[in-house]
Design an enzyme around this catalytic site. Structure first.
Site: not given
Ligand code: NAD
Length: 498
Positions: A149, A173, A176, A226, A281, A383
């Site tokens: 997000f 994808k 959401e 994450s 991040c 984090e």
């Molecule tokens: P998230 O892991 O909750 O979601 C990321 C994606 O995974 C979304 O599209 C979501 O729909 C999907 N998802 C969520 N739960 C899932 C599941 N159980 N199984 C499969 N897919 C699932 O992350 P977020 O809260 O949207 O974003 C924040 C996180 O992203 C933080 O941890 C941040 O550090 C990380 N991030 C990392 C980078 C990087 O380049 N290392 C960059 C930006 C954000």
């Protein structure tokens, strides 16, 4: 209420699952729209559209593919205001910061405009008698990207712009939580002249992610989110024979040496720790000060700066940062603050229970500052992803450098110093993927490459830059010979060029 649809074969595609996710306006706390969550069959529909588009797009010459990218870049620039406002309304970051998010996406599209040069192969004339060898980078086929997000414009562009420029077709994808900007990106990409089916967007949760990871037609998956989910995506995708890069969470440290320019360090770190409510991040949520005097001065100055920050609605032009993304995330950040106190860290500024007059239901967390945080604390190890800065006191440079090096995450790290030798040594030794020297958020420019180490990234190829082109292509090497006359017995021995 507004519905956000999938985008398949160049047009809006109304979801049939009957399942929807709420899209909030984090500034007001109200639901403003809903997004269709895809079924496995709907993901398949998008994959079929992308598969149908692939043969023609793959054979579209690179200069023509680049022309679509040039026009896409122009359209993104022309629509910057609309994109930034839409982004802020669903994410909560202030509009100026959303413009930065879109601009970072444009930068990657600009990089992708160079694809005729980037995808050029290699050629060796006369590798043996009458023998030439050449290699070419071919697209993989249908590829997918799953995004978080926190950067709903930049990260979709990291993946889709480079993959598509290389001749692949794509399923995005997005998160959401803020899915509208990714759909606008796909609409603008069509307007730029991309054939239908080249870029498709499906919305969803775990069901759609699993459908992507298991689909036999999808050749490569890029994920950002994450760490636990990144690890799951990497393990599941590779078990299904796909190429996978999966970027995860972070806990970036900024080390302040006694010879640092303290004015600069404090100003840089206040922005890097609290900007975008800490939901980056590449945020800098840990400050490691070296020596008691440096620590005392830094904490005093930081308290002054952080307590003057203005938290506001995302359209407030004077706000330094806006709300966090959801009520659940606000509760999670506040739980970490409570735990930090329980663990014995010294709470200097407490952002819990922060409200804004007229916006009492918004998801606000005030600037929070902890001093004397210890490496064994859970709140240090994990984090938090909120506007919380933790100060760890170190006695020596060695002790300070060991902290980020030994941490489970290894995304970015920064050092503040006027000693070039110490900085150089630090950059060489530290166990993290991206290093800033007097730069608090060392996000590499688009023609270099983005990626962390340890639990911040699974898989071994980074985002964008030449690494991105390598991820989205496979190499083929051709050895050709046009022999003169009979080659006789030589056909039975392993060929050598000697
Ligand atoms: P998230 O892991 O909750 O979601 C990321 C994606 O995974 C979304 O599209 C979501 O729909 C999907 N998802 C969520 N739960 C899932 C599941 N159980 N199984 C499969 N897919 C699932 O992350 P977020 O809260 O949207 O974003 C924040 C996180 O992203 C933080 O941890 C941040 O550090 C990380 N991030 C990392 C980078 C990087 O380049 N290392 C960059 C930006 C954000």
């Amino acid at each position: 209420m507004r519905d956000v649809h999938h985008f398949i074969s160049g047009a809006a595609y109304e979801g049939q699952s009957g399942r929807y996710g709420d899209i909030y306006n984090p500034s007001t706390g109200e639901v403003q729209a809903r997004v269709a969550l895809a079924t496995t069959d709907e993901v398949d529909t998008a994959v079929q559209a992308a598969a149908k588009a692939f043969p023609e797009w793959m054979t579209t010459n690179p200069q023509r593919r680049a022309r679509v990218m040039f026009e896409f870049k122009r359209l993104l620039e022309a629509n910057m205001d609309e994109l930034a406002e839409l982004l802020s309304s669903e994410h909560g970051k202030v509009v100026a910061d959303s413009r930065g998010d879109v601009q970072r996406g444009i930068d990657v599209v600009e990089f992708a405009c160079g694809i005729p040069h980037l995808q050029k192969g290699e050629f060796t004339e006369g590798a043996g008698p009458g023998i030439d060898v050449y290699s070419m980078r071919q697209p993989l086929g249908v590829c997918a990207g799953i995004t978080p997000f926190n950067f709903p414009a930049m990260i979709p562009c990291w993946m889709s712009a480079v993959a598509i420029a290389c001749g692949n077709t794509f399923i995005l994808k997005p998160s959401e939580k803020d899915p509208s900007v990714p759909v606008r990106l796909a609409e603008l990409f069509m307007e730029a002249g991309a054939p239908e089916g080249v870029l498709n967007v499906v919305h969803g949760d775990k069901t759609s992610v699993d459908a992507i990871l298991e689909h036999p037609e999808i050749k490569a998956v890029s994920f950002v989110g994450s760490s636990d989910i990144a690890q799951y995506v990497y393990a599941t995708g590779t078990a299904h024979g796909k190429r996978v890069q999966a970027m995860g969470g972070a806990k970036n440290h900024g080390i302040i040496l006694p010879d640092a320019n303290m004015d600069q360090a404090v100003k840089d770190i206040v922005g890097a720790a609290y900007g975008s409510a800490g939901e980056r991040c590449m945020a800098l949520p840990v400050a490691v000060t070296v020596g008691k005097k440096t620590g005392d001065e830094f904490v005093e100055r930081m308290m002054e700066e952080a307590s003057n920050l203005r938290v506001g609605i995302s359209t407030d032009p004077d706000a330094h940062y806006g709300p966090v993304v959801s009520a659940a995330h606000k509760a999670k950040v506040e739980d970490y603050i409570r735990l930090g106190v329980e663990e014995g860290a010294e709470l200097k500024l407490d952002g819990r229970g922060h409200t804004l007059q007229g916006y009492e239901n918004g998801f606000y967390v005030g600037p929070t500052l902890f001093d004397h945080v210890k490496p064994e604390m859970k709140t240090y190890k994990e984090e938090i992803f909120g506007p919380v800065l933790q100060v760890v006191r170190a006695e020596t440079l060695e002790e300070a450098v060991a902290l980020p090096s030994n941490h489970q995450y290894g995304n970015g790290v920064a050092i503040f110093t006027s000693n070039g030798r110490a900085a150089r040594e630090f950059a060489a030794q530290v166990n993290a993927g991206m290093v800033g020297i007097n730069v608090p958020i060392p996000v590499p420019v688009s023609y270099h490459t983005f990626g962390g180490w340890k639990r911040s990234a699974f898989g071994d190829t980074n985002q964008h830059g030449p690494e991105g082109v390598r991820f989205w292509t496979k190499i083929k090497t051709v050895t050709q010979r046009w022999p003169e006359g009979d080659i006789g017995d030589q056909a039975f021995v392993i060929p050598t060029m000697g």
